[in-house]
Design an enzyme around this catalytic site. Structure first.
Site, mmCIF file in Angstrom:
data_model
loop_
_atom_site.group_PDB
_atom_site.id
_atom_site.type_symbol
_atom_site.label_atom_id
_atom_site.label_comp_id
_atom_site.label_asym_id
_atom_site.label_seq_id
_atom_site.Cartn_x
_atom_site.Cartn_y
_atom_site.Cartn_z
ATOM 1 N N GLU A 100 118.235 -6.482 37.670
ATOM 2 C CA GLU A 100 117.867 -5.820 38.287
ATOM 3 C C GLU A 100 117.774 -5.187 39.878
ATOM 4 O OE1 GLU A 100 115.208 -9.712 38.355
ATOM 5 O OE2 GLU A 100 114.593 -9.682 36.745
ATOM 6 N N HIS B 227 110.011 -9.366 38.609
ATOM 7 C CA HIS B 227 110.470 -11.085 38.705
ATOM 8 C C HIS B 227 109.655 -11.387 40.194
ATOM 9 C CE1 HIS B 227 113.533 -13.399 37.739
ATOM 10 N NE2 HIS B 227 112.409 -14.296 37.975
#
Ligand SMILES: NC(=O)c1ccc[n+]([C@@H]2O[C@H](COP(=O)([O-])OP(=O)(O)OC[C@H]3O[C@@H](n4cnc5c(N)ncnc54)[C@H](O)[C@@H]3O)[C@@H](O)[C@H]2O)c1
Length: 402
Positions: free
Chosen positions: A259, A282
């Site tokens: 990420e 997220h």
């Protein structure tokens, strides 16, 4: 007056709670690097951070006066937990505060995918009127398969049933089935029976690659898939193949193997641009309510620890809570070797004090004992306890009730 330093824009409820407990509290919006953090911690008893501030061994060793660190988030990787424990610094986090937020997002996504609203939305934004019931379904009466029936999975089970879904679940542990949910004996059984599969397993190393081509192939044709747990659990190439082949009718993915670190960073994924696939950065647990609850929860733990020595849910110290009234209390964090408690109690007796209440817990190399006595603690006793070779940190508390 004890001092608290709160970094990274922690919800104001934390400063309010710490202030009510007698802390002089300073709040900063950003994170601090190592050198600035060491400087800022001069005279500070309690530090509050979120995910960006690194509490390194150097920080902990240079600031021995620090009593506790509150991680106002879920993860604690940014803190050197072992060094913190060795220095007698208690660390607390908020493991459950965003459970409901994740569950609500999962419910929303199940409905959005079942109605193919992502594609409708994209078409209309692109100027195309695409009014059709084809491939659109209610979720009522459909079967949801929850993999991982922990805090999030079990709460999702309750809400999904309230919406009329049939719920199956699979967990490595023998879990109590809530409502009418039904436990499956294996992941394979769940995949073969569920029409929507949602992952809520924890981040243990063994879950890497848990879900790949074999598992997608075993899912029912035209079923839906969600992952709001951990990115490394799912093989995204395999998911892409099964979406493109039409075997999986839609997917929602909130977590990724890699990420981006910073806000606004570029994001690459083989899942980008696929039909009826929702990608979110997220944010499953990211709501104002969760942030507020994190602030309340962690500040409460810091107040309990500094006020009474309670370490319930500490992520690095033995967990102890001693209830009762007493004239005085001391908490002895010590190296976990035989006889320390006996020696401490003998010292208490030698100074003419009676132990009113006591509780001990151990965790790895550390022991932690909280002791109530019937009169004020004489300075000689405190000096003797401090001088025990096994003592890591001695903390005292004045008259207390409850
Ligand atoms: N997307 C987000 O923003 C967000 C927010 C919070 C939590 N999470 C993640 O959600 C996941 C679940 O959180 P939680 O609080 O419910 O955790 P939890 O520890 O309460 O529950 C996890 C459950 O999964 C089970 N499990 C582990 N491996 C399994 C496997 N291979 N097969 C079946 N069951 C398995 C465990 O026995 C446990 O019951 C975690 O990975 C957490 O990091 C994501």
């Amino acid at each position: 007056m004890p001092r608290a330093l709160l970094l990274e824009n922690i919800d104001p409820v934390a400063a309010d709670l710490l202030g009510s407990a007698g802390f002089a509290t300073e709040s900063l919006r950003g994170a601090l690097d190592e050198a600035d953090l060491i400087a800022a911690l001069d005279g500070v008893d309690v530090l509050g951070i979120r995910s960006k501030t690194q509490v390194t061994a150097e920080v902990l060793r240079r600031r021995p006066g620090l009593a506790a660190v509150g991680a106002f988030c879920i993860g604690t990787n940014q803190i050197d937990l072992a060094t913190a424990a060795g220095c007698g610094v208690a660390v607390f986090n908020a493991p459950y505060s965003n459970t409901r937020s994740v569950v609500e997002m999962a419910i929303a996504e199940i409905i959005i995918l079942a109605r193919r609203l992502v594609d409708r939305d994209r078409a209309l934004h692109a100027g195309t009127w695409d009014k059709s019931a084809a491939g659109s379904h209610e979720i009522r009466g459909r079967t949801l398969g929850i993999v991982g029936y922990g805090n999030i999975g079990s709460q999702l089970s309750v809400l999904a049933e309230a919406l009329g879904m049939r719920v199956l679940f699979y967990d490595l542990e023998d879990k109590l089935a809530l409502g009418n949910a039904e436990a499956c004996g294996s992941l394979e059984e769940l995949l073969e029976r569920a029409e929507t599969v949602t992952l809520h397993v924890d981040g243990r190393a063994g879950n890497a690659g848990l879900f790949g081509a074999e598992q997608f192939a075993r899912m029912r044709r035209r079923s839906l898939f969600l992952n709001l747990s951990r990115g490394f659990v799912v093989d995204h190439e395999a998911l892409r193949d099964h979406v493109l082949s039409g075997h999986i009718a839609g997917a929602a993915v909130d977590v990724f193997p890699e990420e981006p670190r910073e806000q606004g960073d570029a994001f690459g994924s083989v899942l980008r641009g696929l039909p009826n696939v929702i990608l979110t950065p997220h944010v499953g647990g990211s709501t104002q309510e969760a942030q507020h609850d994190i602030g309340r929860f962690v500040a409460g733990k810091l107040v309990d620890y500094t006020g009474s020595g309670t370490t319930t849910l500490s992520v690095n110290l033995p967990t102890v809570a001693l209830h009762g009234s007493s004239a005085a209390r001391f908490a002895l964090l010590h190296r976990n070797v035989p006889g320390v408690l006996a020696r401490a109690d003998a010292l208490v007796g030698e100074h003419g004090l009676n132990v009113d209440g006591q509780v001990l817990a151990t965790r790895g190399e550390l022991g932690y004992a909280v002791t109530d006595v019937g009169a004020a603690l004489p300075p000689e006793l405190l000096a003797a306890l401090q001088a025990l070779p096994e003592t890591v940190r001695l903390t005292t508390f004045g008259h207390r009730t409850g």
